[in-house]
Write a protein that holds these residues in place. Sequence first.
Motif, PDB file in Angstrom:
ATOM      1  N   CYS A 164       0.766  -6.532  12.328  1.00 54.69           N
ATOM      2  CA  CYS A 164       1.805  -6.958  11.342  1.00 54.69           C
ATOM      3  C   CYS A 164       3.168  -6.635  11.986  1.00 54.69           C
ATOM      4  O   CYS A 164       4.053  -7.116  11.509  1.00 54.69           O
ATOM      5  CB  CYS A 164       1.745  -6.602   9.896  1.00 54.69           C
ATOM      6  SG  CYS A 164       1.702  -4.841   9.971  1.00 54.69           S
ATOM      7  N   HIS A 209      -2.543  -0.457  10.016  1.00 55.87           N
ATOM      8  CA  HIS A 209      -2.613  -0.583   8.510  1.00 55.87           C
ATOM      9  C   HIS A 209      -4.182  -0.810   8.196  1.00 55.87           C
ATOM     10  O   HIS A 209      -4.736  -1.771   8.637  1.00 55.87           O
ATOM     11  CB  HIS A 209      -1.640  -1.501   7.959  1.00 55.87           C
ATOM     12  CG  HIS A 209      -0.140  -1.238   8.033  1.00 55.87           C
ATOM     13  ND1 HIS A 209       0.660  -2.125   8.558  1.00 55.87           N
ATOM     14  CD2 HIS A 209       0.404  -0.305   7.531  1.00 55.87           C
ATOM     15  CE1 HIS A 209       1.840  -1.675   8.360  1.00 55.87           C
ATOM     16  NE2 HIS A 209       1.778  -0.131   8.102  1.00 55.87           N
ATOM     17  N   CYS A 255      -4.525  -4.316   7.401  1.00 56.95           N
ATOM     18  CA  CYS A 255      -4.686  -5.242   8.651  1.00 56.95           C
ATOM     19  C   CYS A 255      -5.852  -5.208   9.446  1.00 56.95           C
ATOM     20  O   CYS A 255      -6.438  -6.186   9.909  1.00 56.95           O
ATOM     21  CB  CYS A 255      -3.504  -4.883   9.507  1.00 56.95           C
ATOM     22  SG  CYS A 255      -1.804  -5.287   8.822  1.00 56.95           S
ATOM     23  N   GLU A 266       4.818  -4.307  11.550  1.00 54.54           N
ATOM     24  CA  GLU A 266       5.579  -3.109  10.394  1.00 54.54           C
ATOM     25  C   GLU A 266       5.395  -1.739  10.863  1.00 54.54           C
ATOM     26  O   GLU A 266       4.247  -1.345  11.518  1.00 54.54           O
ATOM     27  CB  GLU A 266       5.084  -3.698   9.205  1.00 54.54           C
ATOM     28  CG  GLU A 266       5.377  -4.919   8.482  1.00 54.54           C
ATOM     29  CD  GLU A 266       7.020  -5.036   8.502  1.00 54.54           C
ATOM     30  OE1 GLU A 266       7.753  -4.117   8.409  1.00 54.54           O
ATOM     31  OE2 GLU A 266       7.363  -6.415   8.606  1.00 54.54           O
ATOM     32  N   ARG A 267       6.291  -0.993  10.640  1.00 55.32           N
ATOM     33  CA  ARG A 267       6.097   0.502  10.638  1.00 55.32           C
ATOM     34  C   ARG A 267       5.033   1.078  10.081  1.00 55.32           C
ATOM     35  O   ARG A 267       4.775   0.806   8.915  1.00 55.32           O
ATOM     36  CB  ARG A 267       7.512   1.203  10.454  1.00 55.32           C
ATOM     37  CG  ARG A 267       8.422   0.862  11.368  1.00 55.32           C
ATOM     38  CD  ARG A 267       9.795   1.783  11.252  1.00 55.32           C
ATOM     39  NE  ARG A 267      10.893   1.586  12.105  1.00 55.32           N
ATOM     40  CZ  ARG A 267      11.939   2.293  12.027  1.00 55.32           C
ATOM     41  NH1 ARG A 267      12.051   3.353  11.270  1.00 55.32           N
ATOM     42  NH2 ARG A 267      12.750   2.117  13.035  1.00 55.32           N
ATOM     43  N   THR A 278       3.767   3.827   2.146  1.00 51.83           N
ATOM     44  CA  THR A 278       3.289   2.286   1.877  1.00 51.83           C
ATOM     45  C   THR A 278       2.083   1.643   1.938  1.00 51.83           C
ATOM     46  O   THR A 278       1.521   1.014   0.985  1.00 51.83           O
ATOM     47  CB  THR A 278       4.438   1.500   2.952  1.00 51.83           C
ATOM     48  OG1 THR A 278       5.643   1.839   2.832  1.00 51.83           O
ATOM     49  CG2 THR A 278       4.338  -0.072   2.585  1.00 51.83           C
ATOM     50  N   SER A 291       4.529   1.385  15.398  1.00 46.09           N
ATOM     51  CA  SER A 291       4.279   0.270  14.312  1.00 46.09           C
ATOM     52  C   SER A 291       2.925  -0.294  14.392  1.00 46.09           C
ATOM     53  O   SER A 291       2.293   0.001  15.489  1.00 46.09           O
ATOM     54  CB  SER A 291       5.366  -0.853  14.691  1.00 46.09           C
ATOM     55  OG  SER A 291       5.084  -1.603  16.035  1.00 46.09           O
ATOM     56  N   CYS A 292       2.454  -1.183  13.463  1.00 42.87           N
ATOM     57  CA  CYS A 292       1.346  -1.624  13.512  1.00 42.87           C
ATOM     58  C   CYS A 292       1.041  -2.818  14.370  1.00 42.87           C
ATOM     59  O   CYS A 292       1.876  -3.789  14.361  1.00 42.87           O
ATOM     60  CB  CYS A 292       0.622  -2.257  12.125  1.00 42.87           C
ATOM     61  SG  CYS A 292      -0.564  -2.908  12.004  1.00 42.87           S
TER      62      CYS A 292
END
Length: 466
Positions: free
Chosen positions: A193, A214, A217, A195-196, A201, A189-190
């Motif tokens: 954030c 990301h 990010c 998130e994966r 995405t 994950s990031c």
Amino acid sequence: MSPSSSTARAGALPVEAFRSPPSVTSGEPIDFLYSSSPSSISNITQAFPFSSGNPRIEETRGIMLLYRDDDDVVSFSPSDLPVERKPLVCVLGVPNHMTYADFCRFCGSFIQHILEMRIVRTDGMEDHYSVLIRFDSQDSTDHFYKHFNRSRFSSLEVEVCRILFTVDVQYTGSIEHAQAPCSSTEQPSCPVCLERLDQDTSGILTTICNHSFHCSCISKWTDTSCPVCRYCQQQPEKSNCFICQTSENLWMCIICGFVGCGRYKEGHAIKHWKETQHCYSLEVETQRVWDYAGDNYVHRLIQSKTDGKLVELNSHCRNVNDFKGNCECVDSGFSEALLNSRVEAIVNEYNELLATQLENQKMYFESLLQEVKERTEREISKAVEKAVPVKKMQDKLDRCVNEKKFLDDLNDNLLKNRDVWKAKILEVEERERKASKLKEDKISNLEEQLRNLMLYLETGTTVVFK
């Protein structure tokens, strides 16, 4: 240990385009790496050795096979791109002062078509790094190449963006300097954030220390260091001893910033302590603090070799049998509380010592400032005393100057009046001279008339008597 597993442990997303082939192992020659490519491609490619990862933890090495650019034997114009090219390019020679956010902004609208970016160090290119970029389509790759190749990074930069199409990325091995945490098969994950990291995405950027984020990010991170381990891609300049200019075994005084060599060289650091009584010195290589007065290290925080974070220095139990390696303490909670209390006491003592040293330094420099202030005030008072007669003389001089100016003006006026009166006198004299001449002319005429009259009368009288 395979390079793919080392990349996963560092937090990078395993991508097929950047994954090492199973047939390649550490120590194989470069010619063997070329054997997997057709002979037609090997003639128009060039190899660039690269590395990535935090050198204090684990370093992964590999080779990038890139198509030759315009400066080599085979040239490719924007209209004649390599036929067997892939949606994978390499941006060579990006200046180190460009942060990850700067490079994301440089890519502009193409950031939406990028699946993954990986930052690597290219051998032989100091103060520069390279970026491997994989796009979602070949059209996006071609447009990116045509738009940015041979263009400047900014209007203020003299360096240009050099983009080469990538044939293959092959890992040759990894060097492990510290024990890394166990790898996980779960998708990472990031760290920003949480998130994966999904390529479909959002685009993924892997830093030079193998941590993935990301692109959206990391583009908000304006620092040159990694947000996770604080590893900086722009390494600071090497320091030298202020006295002997050596670059080995350096210590920096944390009070005044003096850099000197250790006692195993010329010993200029310890000489500085003896001269200034600055007893705390920082070892430049290990970032540890040494107390010359106590003759030991005073730091309680160290940098973890696993992830580079600052952690508390662990102490071993005194009851541990060095031969068996087992602790004989019965109550582990009590030993942990005792250890924590000791560590806290040592930390407090260190803080008090540091505060005392800083207070002494403050008093010392305040006394110096007070001496300078008093000396300056004395010099100012002496200057004022010397300036009093000078001021009187200046006032007298000003009065004399004003009087002289008045007399000069008066003299100028008198001279002008004299010239005016001279002109008037000349005019009067000229008028009198003309009047006198006219009078003389009249007198002469009258005399002549009188003579004529007398002559006439005399002539008439004579005639009558006859």
